[in-house]
Design a protein around this motif. Structure first.
Motif, short mmCIF file in Angstrom:
data_model
loop_
_atom_site.label_atom_id
_atom_site.label_comp_id
_atom_site.label_asym_id
_atom_site.label_seq_id
_atom_site.Cartn_x
_atom_site.Cartn_y
_atom_site.Cartn_z
N THR A 1 0.88 -1.13 -0.23
CA THR A 1 0.16 -0.47 -0.09
C THR A 1 0.45 1.23 -0.05
O THR A 1 1.53 0.85 0.90
CB THR A 1 -0.98 0.06 1.62
N LEU A 2 0.55 2.42 -1.21
CA LEU A 2 1.47 3.18 -1.05
C LEU A 2 2.93 2.88 -1.56
O LEU A 2 3.93 3.50 -0.74
CB LEU A 2 1.18 4.47 0.00
N ASP A 3 2.95 1.76 -1.82
CA ASP A 3 4.88 1.16 -2.07
C ASP A 3 5.43 1.13 -1.18
O ASP A 3 6.52 0.67 -1.05
CB ASP A 3 5.60 2.14 -3.05
N ILE A 4 4.35 0.82 -0.08
CA ILE A 4 5.58 0.11 1.62
C ILE A 4 4.25 -1.36 1.41
O ILE A 4 3.27 -1.48 1.46
CB ILE A 4 4.75 1.48 2.12
N PRO A 5 4.98 -2.57 1.97
CA PRO A 5 4.81 -3.62 1.92
C PRO A 5 3.73 -3.44 3.43
O PRO A 5 3.78 -2.76 4.22
CB PRO A 5 5.47 -4.51 2.84
N ASN A 6 2.71 -4.03 3.10
CA ASN A 6 1.89 -4.50 3.58
C ASN A 6 2.01 -4.75 5.21
O ASN A 6 1.88 -4.38 6.73
CB ASN A 6 0.59 -4.28 3.16
#
Lengths: 311, 500, 319
Positions: free
Chosen positions: A153-158
């Motif tokens: 999400t938003l290029d950051i791993p969940n």
């Protein structure tokens, strides 16, 4: 002094990152760090559960087996039941925590033996349910039901989001609720907590149930990452989880520390581990370092432990 | 054989012993009496080498000695039989007698049990105890263990040239009457070869066994008398009597209690602690429990809070049954306990002033399950002002507070919860004069607010100065009950006959 | 001498063992065959020696969670001292054994030093050092399983005297040794006294730290012997040689009736405990049950056993 003690792990973390970066500057690239932190999410979740147990002056040696049971339950149920499988896996973790809490808090067995025994029961359950093998999770149910844990999400791993959300909730519980203060009082000394009218058995039960819940969550995320549930999935987690808690600055004697400290402790462990792998130290051999660091951290924080037993 | 000259002992500026002089001759039993905190235990610890005197000297057989510890004291012939029994329960009698000194029984790395047991039998014969030295100590009766302790001390006879001095710290507190008779006959037999110091709270016993009696109060010896001059009431008066300025407790400010009954206690019984205790307590009333050590006040007050279980009887506070409930229930019903062990049970030292004040019934301070910190801060500041709690701020950990301020934090806690019954167990123990007066005025305020108070005072004067009602206990039984009005104030002399 | 008071807790293990044997032999008469009984005895040899070591530590009121790591360490030392499949061993033959045992004892002593001088609770000191032992073994063995070629070491598991493997004799000897240590030596008696009432032992002038360190060292030596037996049986040295042995050892001690609070129980109780665990294990195999169920059953037995052994007083230890 206490304020100072809180900052030492952070300084240590920065130092560790810089040392590793000195060997390989690419380590400081955001993507490397983000990848590192998402890899540490499962360890962090388990360490979170361990934190409160240690905070109240106990220990839980069953958490890796609990995580394994949850991963197996998840893998077995997810093809048919989807998200419900996650709920069942988490509830199973809470139940094992309840049993540990009951055996320790109500039957008054020392926590390490109570959880060693419950860990044996959990390990058996994991082996029996899985038929002693690893159970694959197919791609479809995995993306359908576990993307909240392993997507981005938003290029950051969940994994990072999940960890942060759970951490935030845990911090609220710890710092802003009567239950949090009851834990602190209990860890500082049972007699005073009792005089203040705190329900000691209930507090212990809930703490161990939280530990089970967090361990189960760790098992679920782990199963998602590895696309399988297995009775041995979390086998190398116990020592790092305890070490993360203690390194972060939660005292084994109870009553001081907290979940935020465990975040630093986990990051420290993960960075140190990466650094060692980088230098070429075998993963099993790294246990020497963790074992020694654990002992050092405990002995340094043992100064005020005289009221706890040192047996 | 033993002579103490002007022993003074200071702890952190507090004088625990003030120029105590005492002598023990061989063939003599010296009785030592005093209230708790009078300095008996400190004196024993000085004699046993655990504490070093700040001033003064110890002479043994005419030579000045410095005792560096129990082992060192033993080499000079001073042996102690402790109040809490000091035998390891799961090993044999013989092993206990020679614990720490087994070297002479070890042959080729193995313990020679036969020699050890024979040697133990010799020691046991000295106290006339005929049991197999191979018996596990836990299987012995209390009196038998006491005899083994004596036998253990008597091993010093072989190890030390010269005479022994044996210190007996409340050896009778757990014994039945018949057993005491046995113990006394042994003590009399031993008198021929040792000087004996005998400490007990039971004055008639002390008079029976002792040749000379020293009475201690507030760290000093206030009287030394021969057996012939002694009587329980005389000794007790010396132990507790104090000259107190009439205004000290500000009795005139004490409010009259209301007529509404707050606490009803009926037939409360706990085996070995207290029996058939019944009383009523009105709102705004202070009742003091008085009695000698071990008379039952402590277990009674702890039972009222739910810390100890009772076998029979009922406790009812404002219509709510609180018999044998856990502490969370009694706290919820409006009971607040200020324990005697302040640092262990009273405050949580690691927690801040605010955290401590908001520990019980914390839910009162929450909104939607979360703490309302601004309201808590306001209330804490208000209470800190009102109770004159001296701390840098409300987030200071209580470990950094003085004893008096810690005690006020504990009181503030129950103030905050709006407790209707305060159980105060030695609330002024260890406090300085200023802090004591603050606590006294708080107690008066609590009553003015309509809460009831049960008090165990540090001294009889304190009880008399604060309480409307005095309940006297002796051996767990209620022996008297007095109204203590400002018009007809009681004195300790009125109470003592019912206590001893 | 040993506590002889007859309590439920002290006869319980005997009843459990008898009950197990009767139940299993009714279900499957082959259980009582000589071959099977020998099999149980042989399988019990290493666990017994390990559990005896753990017994000492538990008797004085501490705990040793380093069993697996200590064994790994000792096993790696063994591989280094005898002819092994890497060809890098020193080829000392049986002369390696004293070296291995001394190294294991030293390792145990180190745990004791950490526990007493650095004031680390024993469960934490031994847990940490257990991982250290695993790590050292992994490095020494290169992360592999290294075959032991030396015939005299292999013989411990393979050679039979009077139809019994040598390991049974070794275990019996260690049992006798443990019994003598417990009942007839100063260190044995002090370790019991320490479990009974530590502060009183301190007050009588005994150097408690030395006692604790020595007991951890003795336990380490027993773990060393156990590691040798296990390696001989495996025919190889491996960091995982002790896998699962911690759980077995602690459950055997506790199920046998030694109290975790220290001071009661002893080596004979542990013999019973080991037999219970191993009979259970064997019974499951011959009845065709999956062996992993054993861990769960033992977990429940641990809880029950600790409950039965818990003294009424002194529950404060329940941290």
């Amino acid at each position: 002094m206490t304020k100072f003690a809180g900052t030492i792990p952070w300084l240590g973390l920065i130092a560790a990152i810089l040392i590793v970066a000195a060997f390989d500057a690419s380590f400081l690239r955001p993507m490397t760090l983000i990848g590192l932190f998402s890899d540490s999410a499962t360890l962090f979740l388990m360490a979170l559960g361990m934190t409160w147990v240690i905070y109240i002056g106990s220990i839980d040696l069953s958490l890796q087996a609990v995580a394994a049971v949850s991963s197996v339950i998840l893998a077995l149920l997810i093809p048919q039941y989807g998200m419900v499988a996650i709920a069942v896996a988490l509830v199973a973790g809470v139940l094992f925590g309840l049993v540990s809490g009951f055996v320790h808090g109500v039957l008054k067995l020392p926590s390490f033996i109570a959880t060693l025994a419950v860990g044996g029961i959990a390990a058996t359950a994991a082996l029996a349910l899985s038929g002693e093998r690893s159970i694959q999770i197919d791609a479809t149910p995995r993306t359908d039901s576990l993307s909240w844990a392993i997507g981005r999400t938003l290029d950051i791993p969940n994994e990072i989001w999940v960890s942060l959300i759970v951490l935030a909730l845990a911090m609220v519980i710890e710092q802003m609720t009567p239950f949090g203060k009851a834990m602190k009082a209990l860890g500082s000394g049972e007699p005073a907590a009792r005089i203040a009218g705190i329900r000691i058995q209930r507090t212990k039960l809930i703490v161990f149930m939280f530990a089970g819940l967090f361990a189960a969550l760790s098992g679920v995320v782990l199963a998602g990452r590895l696309s399988s549930g297995s009775p041995t999935i979390a086998n190398e987690f116990l020592l790092p989880a305890i070490a993360a808690v203690v390194l972060g600055g939660t005292s084994l004697a109870g009553g001081s520390g907290g979940v935020l400290r465990t975040l630093v402790g986990t990051l420290l462990i993960v960075v140190a581990r990466t650094g060692m792998t980088f230098i070429g130290i075998n993963a099993l051999a790294q246990q020497i370092v963790f074992g020694l660091v654990l002992i050092a951290a405990v002995s340094l924080s043992a100064g005020r432990a005289q009221k706890g037993i040192m047996k | 054989m033993l002579q103490l000259n002007d022993i003074t002992k200071n702890f952190y500026g507090v004088q625990a012993l003030k120029e105590v002089s005492l002598s023990v001759r061989v063939g003599e039993v010296v009785g030592l009496v005093g209230e708790n905190g009078a300095g008996k235990s400190t004196l024993m610890k000085v004699l046993n080498g655990i504490h070093q005197p700040t001033n003064g000297s110890i002479e043994i057989n005419g030579a000045k000695r410095v005792l560096r510890g129990p082992r060192d004291a033993a080499t000079h012939g001073i042996g102690m039989v402790f109040q809490e029994q000091s035998l390891v329960p799961n090993i044999s009698i013989a092993e206990n007698i020679f614990l720490g000194n087994e070297a002479r029984f070890v042959k080729f790395g193995r313990i020679d049990w036969r020699t050890m047991n024979d040697a133990a039998r010799q020691q046991l014969a000295k106290v006339g105890l005929e049991v197999d030295p191979n018996t596990v100590t836990a299987d012995l009766s209390f009196i038998q263990r006491q005899m083994v302790e004596l036998a253990k001390v008597l091993t010093l006879e072989e190890a030390v040239a010269g005479n022994l001095c044996i210190l007996l710290d409340e050896p009778t507190s757990m014994l039945e009457q018949a057993e005491i008779t046995i113990l006394f006959s042994v003590i009399r037999k031993l008198r021929g070869r040792a000087g004996i110091v005998f400490i007990s709270h039971r004055l008639d016993e002390v008079i029976e066994i002792s040749d000379t009696i020293y009475v201690m109060k507030d760290g000093a010896v206030v009287s030394r008398m021969e057996k012939a001059e002694a009587s329980p009431s005389r000794i007790h008066h010396l132990m507790v009597g104090r000259e107190v300025a009439a205004s000290y407790y500000k009795q005139e400010e004490r409010q009259r209690p209301e007529k509404q009954i707050a606490l009803k206690v009926r037939g409360l019984t706990k085996a070995g602690a207290f029996e058939d205790i019944s009383f009523d307590l009105n709102q705004g009333e202070v009742a003091a429990l008085v009695g000698t050590e071990g008379a039952g006040s402590e277990p009674l007050i702890r039972s009222l809070f739910g810390l100890e279980k009772v076998e029979r009887g009922t406790i009812e506070l404002n219509g709510i049954d609180l018999t044998n409930v856990l502490t969370d229930r009694s706290v919820a019903a409006g009971v607040g306990y200020v324990p005697r062990e302040r640092k262990i049970e009273g405050i949580v030292e690691e927690m801040s002033v605010q955290e401590n004040i908001f520990l019980p019934l914390a839910r009162q301070a929450t909104r939607f399950g979360l703490f309302d910190f601004s309201r808590m801060a306001k209330k804490t500041n208000e209470l800190m002002g009102k109770l004159r709690i001296k701390a840098p701020d409300r987030s200071t950990p209580c470990v950094n507070l003085s004893g008096g301020n810690q005690q006020k934090v504990v009181l503030a806690r129950w103030y905050r919860t709006g407790a209707r019954l305060f159980l105060l167990d030695h609330p002024t123990r260890g406090l300085d004069v200023g802090a004591k007066e603050d606590v006294y005025s708080l107690i008066r305020e609590i009553c003015a607010g309509g809460a009831a108070v049960i008090l165990i005072g540090d001294t009889l004067e304190e009880a008399l100065g604060l309480a409307h009602t005095i309940v006297v206990l002796k051996d767990g039984m209620q022996t008297a009950r007095f109204d203590n009005t400002a018009a007809t104030p009681l004195t300790p002399l009125d109470l003592i006959p019912h206590m001893v | 001498m040993t506590v002889t008071r007859l309590r439920l807790a002290s006869v319980m293990p005997l009843l459990v063992l008898a009950g197990l044997c009767v139940a299993i032999s009714i279900a499957e008469p082959r259980f009582l065959s000589i071959d099977n009984l020998i099999r149980i005895a042989a399988a019990s040899a290493a666990p017994l020696v390990l559990a005896l070591g753990a017994t000492f530590v538990i008797l004085m009121g501490s705990i040793d969670l380093s069993v697996e790591g200590s064994m790994a360490f000792a096993s790696a030392i063994l591989a280094a001292c005898v002819a092994n499949a890497n060809g890098a061993g020193l080829d000392l033959g049986l002369a390696a054994l004293p070296l291995v045992i001394a190294a294991a004892a030293l390792f145990g002593a180190l745990i004791g030093v950490i526990h007493t001088y650095l004031r680390v609770p024993s469960f934490m000191a031994s847990l940490g050092m257990g991982f250290v032992g695993l790590g050292i073994a992994t490095i020494m063995l290169g992360g592999e399983r290294v075959g032991i070629v030396d015939e005299s070491i292999r013989a411990l598991a393979l050679t039979r005297i009077l139809n019994l493997p040598i390991s049974i004799y070794v275990a019996t000897f260690m049992l006798a040794l443990a019994w003598v240590i417990q009942n007839h030596t100063r260190i044995g008696r002090r370790m019991l006294a320490l479990g009974g009432a530590e502060q009183l032992v301190v007050a009588s002038g005994v150097n408690v730290r030395h006692v604790r360190i020595l007991v951890f060292a003795i336990a380490g030596a027993f773990f060393g012997v156990g590691a040798v037996l296990a390696s001989a049986r495996l025919g190889a040295s491996s960091a995982l040689v002790g896998s699962g042995q911690l759980f077995t050892a602690i459950s055997a001690v506790v199920v046998g009736g030694t109290a975790l609070t220290g001071g009661s129980g002893g080596v004979l109780a542990t013999l019973l405990g080991v037999l219970i665990v191993m009979v259970l294990n064997n019974g499951m195999v011959i009845l065709g049950l999956p062996t992993f169920v054993q861990q769960g059953v033992l977990g429940i037995m641990i809880i029950i056993a600790v409950l039965l052994n818990q003294p009424i007083r002194g529950l404060a230890v329940a941290k």
